[in-house]
Design a protein around this motif. Sequence first.
Motif, PDB file in Angstrom:
ATOM      1  N   SER A 139     -10.292  -2.618  -0.907  1.00  0.00           N
ATOM      2  CA  SER A 139     -10.539  -1.289  -0.350  1.00  0.00           C
ATOM      3  C   SER A 139      -9.408  -0.842   0.564  1.00  0.00           C
ATOM      4  O   SER A 139      -9.076   0.345   0.630  1.00  0.00           O
ATOM      5  CB  SER A 139     -11.856  -1.282   0.432  1.00  0.00           C
ATOM      6  OG  SER A 139     -12.941  -1.654  -0.394  1.00  0.00           O
ATOM      7  N   LEU A 140      -8.797  -1.787   1.248  1.00  0.00           N
ATOM      8  CA  LEU A 140      -7.739  -1.476   2.197  1.00  0.00           C
ATOM      9  C   LEU A 140      -6.419  -1.125   1.510  1.00  0.00           C
ATOM     10  O   LEU A 140      -5.718  -0.203   1.931  1.00  0.00           O
ATOM     11  CB  LEU A 140      -7.524  -2.681   3.125  1.00  0.00           C
ATOM     12  CG  LEU A 140      -6.415  -2.590   4.174  1.00  0.00           C
ATOM     13  CD1 LEU A 140      -6.766  -1.534   5.220  1.00  0.00           C
ATOM     14  CD2 LEU A 140      -6.187  -3.957   4.824  1.00  0.00           C
ATOM     15  N   GLN A 154      -7.297   4.155   6.103  1.00  0.00           N
ATOM     16  CA  GLN A 154      -6.591   2.979   5.581  1.00  0.00           C
ATOM     17  C   GLN A 154      -5.328   2.708   6.397  1.00  0.00           C
ATOM     18  O   GLN A 154      -5.049   1.569   6.786  1.00  0.00           O
ATOM     19  CB  GLN A 154      -6.216   3.187   4.119  1.00  0.00           C
ATOM     20  CG  GLN A 154      -7.358   3.055   3.133  1.00  0.00           C
ATOM     21  CD  GLN A 154      -6.879   3.273   1.706  1.00  0.00           C
ATOM     22  OE1 GLN A 154      -6.143   4.230   1.416  1.00  0.00           O
ATOM     23  NE2 GLN A 154      -7.293   2.404   0.805  1.00  0.00           N
ATOM     24  N   GLU A 155      -4.554   3.756   6.645  1.00  0.00           N
ATOM     25  CA  GLU A 155      -3.310   3.588   7.396  1.00  0.00           C
ATOM     26  C   GLU A 155      -3.574   3.112   8.818  1.00  0.00           C
ATOM     27  O   GLU A 155      -2.838   2.276   9.363  1.00  0.00           O
ATOM     28  CB  GLU A 155      -2.548   4.909   7.404  1.00  0.00           C
ATOM     29  CG  GLU A 155      -2.029   5.323   6.031  1.00  0.00           C
ATOM     30  CD  GLU A 155      -1.539   6.758   5.994  1.00  0.00           C
ATOM     31  OE1 GLU A 155      -1.485   7.400   7.080  1.00  0.00           O
ATOM     32  OE2 GLU A 155      -1.213   7.251   4.896  1.00  0.00           O
ATOM     33  N   GLU A 177      -6.148   1.313   9.822  1.00  0.00           N
ATOM     34  CA  GLU A 177      -6.569  -0.083   9.799  1.00  0.00           C
ATOM     35  C   GLU A 177      -5.389  -1.016   9.562  1.00  0.00           C
ATOM     36  O   GLU A 177      -5.297  -2.090  10.170  1.00  0.00           O
ATOM     37  CB  GLU A 177      -7.642  -0.303   8.736  1.00  0.00           C
ATOM     38  CG  GLU A 177      -8.208  -1.713   8.769  1.00  0.00           C
ATOM     39  CD  GLU A 177      -9.598  -1.820   8.184  1.00  0.00           C
ATOM     40  OE1 GLU A 177     -10.196  -2.900   8.322  1.00  0.00           O
ATOM     41  OE2 GLU A 177     -10.087  -0.838   7.599  1.00  0.00           O
ATOM     42  N   ASP A 236      -9.850   9.474   4.136  1.00  0.00           N
ATOM     43  CA  ASP A 236      -9.931   8.066   3.727  1.00  0.00           C
ATOM     44  C   ASP A 236      -8.564   7.394   3.801  1.00  0.00           C
ATOM     45  O   ASP A 236      -8.445   6.240   4.229  1.00  0.00           O
ATOM     46  CB  ASP A 236     -10.474   7.971   2.295  1.00  0.00           C
ATOM     47  CG  ASP A 236     -11.826   8.631   2.158  1.00  0.00           C
ATOM     48  OD1 ASP A 236     -12.789   8.174   2.790  1.00  0.00           O
ATOM     49  OD2 ASP A 236     -11.925   9.621   1.405  1.00  0.00           O
ATOM     50  N   ARG A 237      -7.542   8.109   3.413  1.00  0.00           N
ATOM     51  CA  ARG A 237      -6.198   7.532   3.424  1.00  0.00           C
ATOM     52  C   ARG A 237      -5.693   7.315   4.847  1.00  0.00           C
ATOM     53  O   ARG A 237      -5.032   6.316   5.143  1.00  0.00           O
ATOM     54  CB  ARG A 237      -5.245   8.424   2.632  1.00  0.00           C
ATOM     55  CG  ARG A 237      -5.585   8.438   1.139  1.00  0.00           C
ATOM     56  CD  ARG A 237      -4.815   9.466   0.362  1.00  0.00           C
ATOM     57  NE  ARG A 237      -5.245   9.478  -1.038  1.00  0.00           N
ATOM     58  CZ  ARG A 237      -4.851  10.351  -1.935  1.00  0.00           C
ATOM     59  NH1 ARG A 237      -3.990  11.299  -1.589  1.00  0.00           N
ATOM     60  NH2 ARG A 237      -5.295  10.295  -3.179  1.00  0.00           N
ATOM     61  N   HIS A 263       0.882  -1.176   0.000  1.00  0.00           N
ATOM     62  CA  HIS A 263       0.000   0.000   0.000  1.00  0.00           C
ATOM     63  C   HIS A 263       0.911   1.215   0.000  1.00  0.00           C
ATOM     64  O   HIS A 263       1.634   1.460   0.972  1.00  0.00           O
ATOM     65  CB  HIS A 263      -0.890  -0.017   1.239  1.00  0.00           C
ATOM     66  CG  HIS A 263      -1.656   1.247   1.463  1.00  0.00           C
ATOM     67  ND1 HIS A 263      -2.887   1.485   0.894  1.00  0.00           N
ATOM     68  CD2 HIS A 263      -1.362   2.362   2.199  1.00  0.00           C
ATOM     69  CE1 HIS A 263      -3.323   2.677   1.279  1.00  0.00           C
ATOM     70  NE2 HIS A 263      -2.416   3.222   2.074  1.00  0.00           N
ATOM     71  N   SER A 315     -10.727   9.317  -3.242  1.00  0.00           N
ATOM     72  CA  SER A 315     -10.531   9.321  -1.783  1.00  0.00           C
ATOM     73  C   SER A 315      -9.737  10.559  -1.369  1.00  0.00           C
ATOM     74  O   SER A 315      -8.831  11.012  -2.075  1.00  0.00           O
ATOM     75  CB  SER A 315      -9.813   8.053  -1.328  1.00  0.00           C
ATOM     76  OG  SER A 315      -8.515   7.991  -1.881  1.00  0.00           O
TER      77      SER A 315
END
Length: 391
Positions: free
Chosen positions: A348-349, A364-365, A367, A360-361, A203, A356
């Motif tokens: 999505s992850l 992600q980080e 999670e 949103d980013r 990612h 986004s």
Amino acid sequence: MRTQVAIIGAGPAGLLLGQLLYEAGIDNIIFEQRSPDYVLGRIRAGVLEQVTVDLLAQAKADKRMLAEGLPHDGIELLFGGKRHRIDLHELTGGKRVMVYGQTEVTRDLMEARKRAGLLTVYEAQNVTPLEFGSERPRVRYEKDGQQHEISCDFIAGCDGFHGVCRASIPADSIRNYEKVYPFGWLGILADVPPVSHELIYAHTERGFALCSQRSATRSRYYLQVPLTDKVENWSDEAFWDELRLRLDPEARANLVTGASLEKSIAPLRSFVSEPMRFGRMFLAGDAAHIVPPTGAKGLNLAASDVGYLSRAFAEFYQQRSSEGIDRYSEVSLRRVWKAERFSWWMTSLMHRFPDSGDFDRKVQEAELDYLVHSRAGATSLAENYVGLPLN
């Protein structure tokens, strides 16, 4: 001419079903629109769940896989410039995945079918399932300019997303669910050693990347690209340069590059058709569902469908019970939707979405950070990645 089960499609789903039925003493014929070489030319998945490995053993088509396949006990998540290992084996009580290319699975199943002397009609044109709503279904096809019909007890539609089986179902009898993602995967296959002995899911600010492999000397790499990209715009050198930018320093230093054997861009989508049974015709694999490749579920879902279906047919012929075929759609879809959820979640992850924002980013980080520092989070990922049981 007559058979008990007519299988449409000679990809891994159809071939595996044919072998499982043969081992159960059930007669079957496979019909395939393409040639054997064309079927073997499809470059697809390479991560097998334990369920798939077990079904290949049941089909007596696992000898080469056990000799040449690469058992993997973990995967690595790369984010923030660092790699974090998810120990699949420890978190799942001893389960693992097998890295072995879909092309090789198909080849092994073809050879097993050939050894058994079973009939596969390749280059069968205009294959059409008929009267599958009755107790006397038929399959019509053309071969060498002549038309033929096969009567059967059941039809198994293993002919893929664009196949004739799902297309033959009346529109008011089926419901489709679909999600199309705003990017694709640019994939390259090369005869170079893998950058790591385990898969790396990256990612990054530049987009997702995956470092995978087919053997100790053949690697498969992917880059997230816009849907507007064209393969011809990507030279081998441009691909390797971009991949380096999405790797951590150690992987970048270990990367071995070489000429591509195959290069393509695949769009990503999630798709499910319900139900998966229509009278005496049953859908399996890509004919019924598609998952984005992020979760490594496509071939494995096809195998689990076939596992349920072969078991149902065996109950019908050996025990005179229709319970398995009556529940096939319900049971298969329960597992399908769990795999769809996992594949959607992984996609999505790990990817950068064009719409986004900073919030949103950051989510992600957060999670990703949670996953690698929480045993509960890591266990959930591991359990889904190695594959849920075939109940």
